[in-house]
Design an enzyme around this catalytic site. Structure first.
Site, PDB file in Angstrom:
ATOM      1  N   SER A 146       0.807  -1.218   0.000  1.00  0.00           N
ATOM      2  CA  SER A 146       0.000   0.000   0.000  1.00  0.00           C
ATOM      3  C   SER A 146       0.843   1.273   0.000  1.00  0.00           C
ATOM      4  CB  SER A 146      -0.953  -0.051   1.193  1.00  0.00           C
ATOM      5  OG  SER A 146      -1.902   0.972   1.127  1.00  0.00           O
ATOM      6  N   ASP A 196      -2.504   6.512  -3.393  1.00  0.00           N
ATOM      7  CA  ASP A 196      -1.331   5.884  -2.779  1.00  0.00           C
ATOM      8  C   ASP A 196      -0.853   4.753  -3.685  1.00  0.00           C
ATOM      9  OD1 ASP A 196      -3.413   4.128  -2.258  1.00  0.00           O
ATOM     10  OD2 ASP A 196      -2.661   3.526  -0.304  1.00  0.00           O
ATOM     11  N   ASP A 249      -1.112   1.576  -3.933  1.00  0.00           N
ATOM     12  CA  ASP A 249      -1.978   0.521  -4.467  1.00  0.00           C
ATOM     13  C   ASP A 249      -3.367   1.036  -4.847  1.00  0.00           C
ATOM     14  OD1 ASP A 249      -2.973   0.811  -1.861  1.00  0.00           O
ATOM     15  OD2 ASP A 249      -3.529  -1.300  -1.723  1.00  0.00           O
ATOM     16  N   ASP A 281      -5.900   2.483  -3.231  1.00  0.00           N
ATOM     17  CA  ASP A 281      -7.135   2.410  -2.441  1.00  0.00           C
ATOM     18  C   ASP A 281      -7.338   3.645  -1.568  1.00  0.00           C
ATOM     19  OD1 ASP A 281      -5.240   1.909  -0.481  1.00  0.00           O
ATOM     20  OD2 ASP A 281      -6.117   0.020   0.204  1.00  0.00           O
TER      21      ASP A 281
END
EC number: 5.4.2.10
Length: 444
Positions: free
Chosen positions: A102, A241, A243, A245
């Site tokens: 992430s 960010d 990833d 999400d």
């Protein structure tokens, strides 16, 4: 719930090369997951990743483990976490796996699983995988081994899905948008979504090299986005960010618009459209101004523990459709099963276009109260929050704030720290109250 050895709140995560993020463990994890998940029908698992250099090594290890258990792997290449949740559903796969840490630096990585419905794996399935990891690894007969394939149109499918959530009668024509993809998994998705909806797009953070993910860019560091928005006189800036999400936005004046403000804009718009399902779920860290702004609209609001997993649990418990965190995780459950930065940004952009209002005007209803956070280290042993002195000072401060602010005292889950947070309209008063409590915690 049984104590987990490997699974945290967001899958298995750590520093690459250090247990458990090593090639041999991830191979075994793929095998264990394959053994547990192979009870269903399709015998295929989708594997996506972000742009970290370690993704190549870890996807190979997962593929080998799954194949040994008799499951096939279908690779998507770099894709946002919410895209894997969506594609797992549409392909009716046994599960989806995302290789990502992430918003963390490139040297960390993690393995996150989605069920065939695109939701987080149920606790009992995670526990079954952990139990299988304790067994000796075996291999199915050669004729039953899994295969590997690549989903060539994964990006295109997800771009079309994102666009389908934007009202068909609206367009982003005449909007100049700066998109910061954190050199992460949205780099080839988000700019295309915005362009295909008509926007003029200026890209930053779209040149991943394996080690620059989240580095001075993206939702966790928006300075370069703020500078670029002002430089090119953009209408809005979007920061995702690594990833994809999380979403943080920047208005045309360069001001940060955080997850609490984004959540409010989406909730108010849903209320206007008559599509708001129940109320809104925030977290213990959600700003009090969000709570007050929702109250003015008579929208119910509850707080969950910090973490999108807990937000989703609370949404399901109340059967509500909207939840999020001030860090920018926004879950719109009638659009996707997990936090989705691109879809959240499209919901806010639709409100801007629909009402011909700037982001600054839309966000102005939530004037964030100053939050003062002081971390107090303690020697371990007795929890200072149990002491009478701390309880007394907390009560006194709450009386002083008189409903116009709040305090939050919590013990860190990872370090011997007490986190003291005070929030109120008056920043000086917040600072004074936080220091008063921190002093008593230190001496307890």
């Amino acid at each position: 719930m049984a104590e987990r050895k490997y699974f945290g709140t967001d899958g298995v995560r750590g520093k690459v090369g250090t247990s458990p993020i090593t090639p041999d463990f991830v191979l075994k994890l793929g095998w264990a997951a394959g053994k547990v998940l192979a009870t269903q029908g399709s015998r295929t698992v989708l594997i996506g990743k972000d742009t970290r250099i370690s993704g190549y090594m870890l996807e190979s290890a997962l593929e080998a483990g799954l194949a040994a258990a008799g499951l096939s792997a279908a690779f998507t290449g770099p894709m946002p976490t919410p895209a894997i949740a969506y594609l797992t559903r549409t392909f009716r796969a046994e599960a989806g796996i995302v290789i990502s840490a992430s918003h963390n630096p490139y040297y960390d990585n993690g393995i996150k699983f989605f069920s065939t419905q695109g939701t987080k794996l149920p606790d009992d399935v995670e526990e079954a995988i952990e139990a299988m990891l304790e067994q000796p690894m075996d291999c199915v007969e050669s004729a039953e081994l899994g295969r590997a394939s690549r989903i060539k149109d994964a990006a295109g499918r997800y771009i079309e899905f994102c666009k389908s959530t934007f009202p068909a009668h609206l367009s982003l024509e005449n909007y100049k948008i700066v998109v910061d993809c954190a050199n992460g998994a949205t780099y080839h998705i988000a700019p295309n979504v915005m362009r295909e909806l008509g926007a003029e797009v200026i890209e930053i953070g779209t040149s991943p090299n394996g080690v620059n993910i989240n580095e001075k860019c993206g939702a966790t560091d928006i300075k370069s986005l703020q500078d670029k928005v002002l430089e090119v006189k953009a209408d809005v800036g979007l920061a995702y960010d690594g990833d994809g999400d999380r979403l943080i936005m920047v208005d045309h004046l360069g001001n940060k618009v955080d997850g609490d403000q984004i959540l409010f804009i989406i909730a108010r718009e849903a209320l206007r459209a008559g599509s708001l399902k129940g109320g809104v779920v925030g977290t213990l860290m959600s700003n009090m101004s969000l709570e007050l702004a929702l109250k003015q609209l008579a929208i119910p609001f509850v707080r969950a523990n910090v973490g999108d997993r807990y937000v989703l649990e609370k949404m399901q418990e109340h059967q509500w459709g909207l939840g999020g965190e001030n860090s920018g995780h926004i879950i719109i459950s009638d659009k996707n099963t997990t936090g989705d930065g691109i879809i959240a940004s499209l919901a806010v952009l639709a409100a801007m276009v629909q009402h011909k209002l700037s982001l600054n005007e839309l966000a102005s209803a939530v004037k964030l109260f100053p939050q003062v956070l002081i971390n107090v280290r303690f020697a371990g042993g007795a929890n200072p929050l149990e002491s009478e002195a701390v309880k007394t000072v907390a009560r006194n401060v709450e009386e002083k704030l008189a409903g116009k602010g709040r305090i939050l005292l919590r013990k860190s889950g990872t370090e011997p720290l007490i986190r003291v947070m005070v929030e109120c309209e008056d920043g000086e008063l917040a600072q004074q109250c936080a220091e008063e409590i921190a002093e008593v915690v230190r001496n307890s």
